[in-house]
Design an enzyme around this catalytic site. Structure first.
Site, PDB file in Angstrom:
ATOM      1  N   HIS A  32       1.987   2.814   1.015  1.00  0.00           N
ATOM      2  CA  HIS A  32       3.008   2.607  -0.025  1.00  0.00           C
ATOM      3  C   HIS A  32       3.131   3.844  -0.924  1.00  0.00           C
ATOM      4  O   HIS A  32       4.222   4.240  -1.334  1.00  0.00           O
ATOM      5  CB  HIS A  32       2.634   1.377  -0.855  1.00  0.00           C
ATOM      6  CG  HIS A  32       3.777   0.842  -1.641  1.00  0.00           C
ATOM      7  ND1 HIS A  32       3.642   0.386  -2.922  1.00  0.00           N
ATOM      8  CD2 HIS A  32       5.080   0.687  -1.344  1.00  0.00           C
ATOM      9  CE1 HIS A  32       4.808  -0.015  -3.380  1.00  0.00           C
ATOM     10  NE2 HIS A  32       5.703   0.147  -2.426  1.00  0.00           N
ATOM     11  N   THR A  48      -2.873   1.461   1.192  1.00  0.00           N
ATOM     12  CA  THR A  48      -1.809   1.501   2.203  1.00  0.00           C
ATOM     13  C   THR A  48      -0.951   2.760   2.046  1.00  0.00           C
ATOM     14  O   THR A  48      -1.180   3.584   1.165  1.00  0.00           O
ATOM     15  CB  THR A  48      -0.890   0.262   2.066  1.00  0.00           C
ATOM     16  OG1 THR A  48      -0.088   0.423   0.873  1.00  0.00           O
ATOM     17  CG2 THR A  48      -1.704  -1.011   1.987  1.00  0.00           C
TER      18      THR A  48
END
Ligand SMILES: Nc1c(NC[C@H](O)[C@H](O)[C@H](O)CO)[nH]c(=O)[nH]c1=O
Ligand SMILES: CC(=O)[C@@H](O)COP(=O)(O)O
Length: 165
Positions: A98, A96
């Protein structure tokens, strides 16, 4: 210059490394990817000692992840007891976005803390695509970013001390 074109532990062409004996260092170490960050820590600690730092003047503190490095640096500098803080972490790209948020937050965060306290806060954080790139930069073929972070901390602590006179 990309890391692959230089060794993070080679200071042969760098400016002279000052004596570190007069300085007190904080080291904040992220626990995420501990096998990497422990290697970074060992490199940083050994380099500080190599260049004259006293064992009693090196204080190390773990934090859960790289995102918490900023808070760790803030808490240390708030005490007024440190001449420089070294932040060590390893952020590895996952599935992701992140990764992007952590890397940006830590880079901006430690910069802001350094400015707030007018003290060196060293960004010793690996931000890699994969585990192998991290291994290569934590004592592998590209050297140890912990070494680089320690030498940077010494040089910046000396600069700050010189200008404060
Ligand atoms: N994925 C990685 C993290 N994630 C954890 C964050 O740093 C933080 O602790 C969490 O979001 C809670 O605030 N941390 C790393 O250091 N490296 C990673 O690869
Ligand atoms: C940098 C991260 O937070 C990352 O390693 C977490 O992995 P993911 O993005 O797959 O949740």
């Amino acid at each position: 210059m990309a890391t692959q074109l230089k060794n993070l532990s080679d200071f042969s062409t760098a400016t002279a490394i000052p004596d570190a004996s007069a300085f007190t260092f904080g080291i904040v170490v992220a626990e995420w990817n501990a096998e990497i960050t422990n290697a970074l820590y060992q490199g940083a600690y050994n380099s500080l000692i190599k260049y004259g730092a006293q064992e009693d003047n090196i204080h190390s503190y773990p934090v859960p992840g790289s995102f918490e490095l900023t808070t760790g640096a803030e808490l240390l500098l708030k005490t007024g007891k440190f001449d420089a803080v070294i932040c060590l972490g390893c952020v590895i790209q996952g599935e992701t976005r992140h990764f992007d948020f952590i890397c940006a937050a830590v880079a901006d965060g430690v910069t802001n803390v350094a400015i707030k306290y007018s003290k060196p806060v060293i960004f010793g954080v690996l931000t890699t695509d994969n585990q192998q790139q991290a291994i290569d930069r934590a004592g592998g073929k590209h050297g140890n970013k912990g070494d680089e972070a320690a030498v940077t901390a010494i040089k910046m602590a000396k600069l700050a001390a010189t200008l404060e006179q």
